[in-house]
Scaffold this active site. Structure first.
Site, short mmCIF file in Angstrom:
data_model
loop_
_atom_site.label_atom_id
_atom_site.label_comp_id
_atom_site.label_asym_id
_atom_site.label_seq_id
_atom_site.Cartn_x
_atom_site.Cartn_y
_atom_site.Cartn_z
NE ARG A 40 -2.01 -1.87 3.39
CZ ARG A 40 -2.53 -2.43 4.47
NH1 ARG A 40 -3.82 -2.33 4.71
NH2 ARG A 40 -1.78 -3.08 5.33
CG HIS A 95 8.46 -20.15 11.09
ND1 HIS A 95 7.40 -19.75 11.87
CD2 HIS A 95 9.55 -20.01 11.88
CE1 HIS A 95 7.83 -19.38 13.06
NE2 HIS A 95 9.15 -19.53 13.10
CG HIS A 137 4.83 -22.67 15.33
ND1 HIS A 137 4.67 -22.61 13.98
CD2 HIS A 137 5.00 -21.38 15.74
CE1 HIS A 137 4.75 -21.35 13.58
NE2 HIS A 137 4.95 -20.58 14.64
CE LYS A 176 4.81 -14.01 21.75
NZ LYS A 176 5.69 -14.23 20.62
C1 BG6 Z 1 5.58 -16.97 15.21
C2 BG6 Z 1 4.71 -16.36 16.27
O1 BG6 Z 1 4.86 -17.91 14.47
O2 BG6 Z 1 6.70 -17.61 15.79
C3 BG6 Z 1 5.51 -15.43 17.15
O3 BG6 Z 1 3.65 -15.64 15.68
C4 BG6 Z 1 6.77 -16.09 17.64
O4 BG6 Z 1 4.71 -14.96 18.23
C5 BG6 Z 1 7.53 -16.73 16.50
O5 BG6 Z 1 7.56 -15.11 18.28
C6 BG6 Z 1 8.73 -17.51 17.00
O6 BG6 Z 1 9.45 -18.04 15.92
P1 BG6 Z 1 10.90 -18.64 16.13
O7 BG6 Z 1 11.26 -19.22 14.82
O8 BG6 Z 1 11.77 -17.51 16.57
O9 BG6 Z 1 10.77 -19.66 17.23
#
Ligand code: BG6
Length: 478
Positions: free
Chosen positions: A34, A171, A233, A331
């Site tokens: 945007r 991821h 995850h 967290k």
């Molecule tokens: C993300 C979450 O998917 O993964 C975040 O939305 C989190 O809240 C992050 O901090 C952590 O990723 P990684 O690869 O650093 O463990």
């Protein structure tokens, strides 16, 4: 393509792939956002992300080659003209760089914008492939906020892209240590015979972060730890830990096993007893004062969203009946660590004086996902001396010691897989739905309930300890 994820992860990963010589020769990158930027400005933004975030060394010639292949289209998500300009841009790239009509659209946009962006992509003809070329779409979680909304999102996607052209990113599946779980289990004879309820007491899956939510209040408030990372995850880690051996590592075979095991997962009968949730309060961490969750920038001060969640799950199949899987994520915990700990039963008989085994815990095999990547085995050993005393020791495998090359970032692997059209590491819609099916009753139960606070730097709220204590167990202190 200009948000935090793009700047911190996606753009550096593209450069790293280029640097490793893994990008196809016809690769080009078109940013669409945007923001009212010029191409030059976008190129500068990419450059800055690369310099700051790339894993591999900066090589000017790699950068120049990549920069030459960058384009930018500015426009709002509902502006059909802008999408038509995007269509013109990729058509030009087909001619200039030889992309041959093969295009992947990475929707690094707020989920609320998915419907409009997808419909504009469709109207501009961008989602349709022709003459043997491919069009793919990549989406990031959140895949809805419950089962219902996940299905709605899928309907929107399916109206525009065929199921095999949708790449859902989790991821964690791109992490080397997560893929190593499959090597550990299925390339070795040592572990698999023990990988069942005869020998395993329970499994703990931990994803602890020491950071707070930072500037992500807009995303995180109303989402919380369970939706943010357990739904995706942690349940994926559970699936890979608990599934049967797939017939191959082809997408269909691997996903079938994950789906089978996720279908057998049952949430706690007594949700109050076997779950825990909390919010980090204000305090100190790493020698500095830190905000409480409710005082973070942009937070609703009355929010009951959790920043810590822990859940006991059971798997109703022959292999795992009676073996609880404890999942926790939070967290502002003691330290950043993600691990899967398979904790074994105590030996049926200990022919030792009880005092001499008082320091002996349960044997454990710990897959250290991050940051100290590797595997640890914990077992009892005799302490040196004249007495037969036994206490816990560990045996370690560390990626850093065993291999000279450092691990690629998850996004390098996943972006490459999108480009070559290799889907095993991307969860299917069915996996997403099963995950919501597991979580929904828990989330509904939690909704509107008062929430406990915990101290930054601790291991979560007291209720987390209680839910283990009722089972006569304890969380690990990684
Ligand atoms: C993300 C979450 O998917 O993964 C975040 O939305 C989190 O809240 C992050 O901090 C952590 O990723 P990684 O690869 O650093 O463990």
């Amino acid at each position: 393509m200009t948000g935090d994820l793009a700047r911190n992860k996606l753009l550096p990963a593209i450069y790293d792939l280029a640097n490793r010589g893994l990008l196809p020769p016809s690769f080009a990158l078109t940013g669409f956002a945007r923001r009212d930027w010029t191409l030059e400005h976008f190129v500068d933004v990419v450059h800055e992300s690369v310099v700051k975030g790339a894993r591999t060394p900066y090589v000017e010639s790699t950068w120049q080659e990549l920069a030459r292949r960058i384009r930018f289209v500015s426009g709002s998500f509902d502006d059909q003209d802008a999408f038509d300009r995007l269509a013109d841009t990729v058509r030009e790239l087909d001619e200039e760089i030889g992309t041959e009509g093969n295009h992947a659209f990475y929707l690094s946009v707020p989920p609320s914008s998915f419907p409009v962006v997808l419909s504009r992509l469709s109207q501009s003809g961008l989602s349709k492939s022709a003459n043997g070329s491919w069009r793919r779409v990549v989406i990031e979680k959140p895949f809805g906020s419950d089962l219902q909304t996940a299905k709605e999102l899928d309907e929107v996607l399916s109206a525009v892209f065929a199921p095999e052209d949708v790449f859902r990113i989790d991821h964690y599946l791109g992490k080397e240590t997560v893929q190593n779980l499959m090597a550990l289990r299925f390339a070795n004879q040592l572990f698999e015979p023990l990988w069942n309820s005869h020998w395993v007491d329970h499994v703990q899956i931990t994803m602890a972060e020491d950071i707070g939510i930072g500037t992500r209040a807009g995303y995180y408030d109303g989402i919380g730890a369970a939706r943010d990372v357990i739904q995706n995850h942690l349940l994926q880690l559970l699936a890979l830990t608990a599934m049967e051996e797939p017939a191959s590592f082809e997408a269909a075979a691997l996903r079938a096993e994950k789906i089978k095991v996720l279908s057998a997962v049952r949430g706690p009968r007594d949700i109050d007893l076997h779950t825990a949730r909390g919010q980090y309060g204000a305090g100190w961490q790493g020698g500095a004062p830190v905000n409480g969750f409710l005082d973070e920038d942009g937070m609703n001060p009355n929010s009951t969203t959790e920043t810590f969640a822990a859940i006991r799950l059971d798997i109703e199949n022959r292999r795992w009946a009676g073996v609880p899987f404890y999942l926790r994520a939070g967290k502002r915990l003691g330290r950043r660590v993600t691990e899967i700990a398979v904790v074994f039963k105590r030996a049926p008989h200990l022919p030792f004086d009880p005092v001499s085994t008082s320091q002996l815990g349960l044997n454990a095999l710990v897959i250290r996902v991050q940051p100290d990547e590797g595997v640890t085995i914990r077992f009892g050993a005799k302490t040196p001396g004249t007495k037969m005393e036994v206490r816990d020791v560990t045996m370690d495998f560390g990626y850093g010691h065993a291999f000279t090359e450092n691990s690629p970032e998850a996004y390098e692997r996943l972006l490459l897989d999108v480009l070559i059209g290799d889907p095993p590491l991307f969860p299917l819609q069915r996996e997403v739905e099963l995950s919501w099916q597991i979580l929904d009753p828990i989330l509904e139960h939690w909704d509107g309930q008062p929430i406990e606070q915990y101290r930054p730097g601790s291991w979560g709220p007291d209720s987390a300890e209680r839910m283990m204590a009722v089972d006569g167990r304890e969380w690990r202190r990684p």
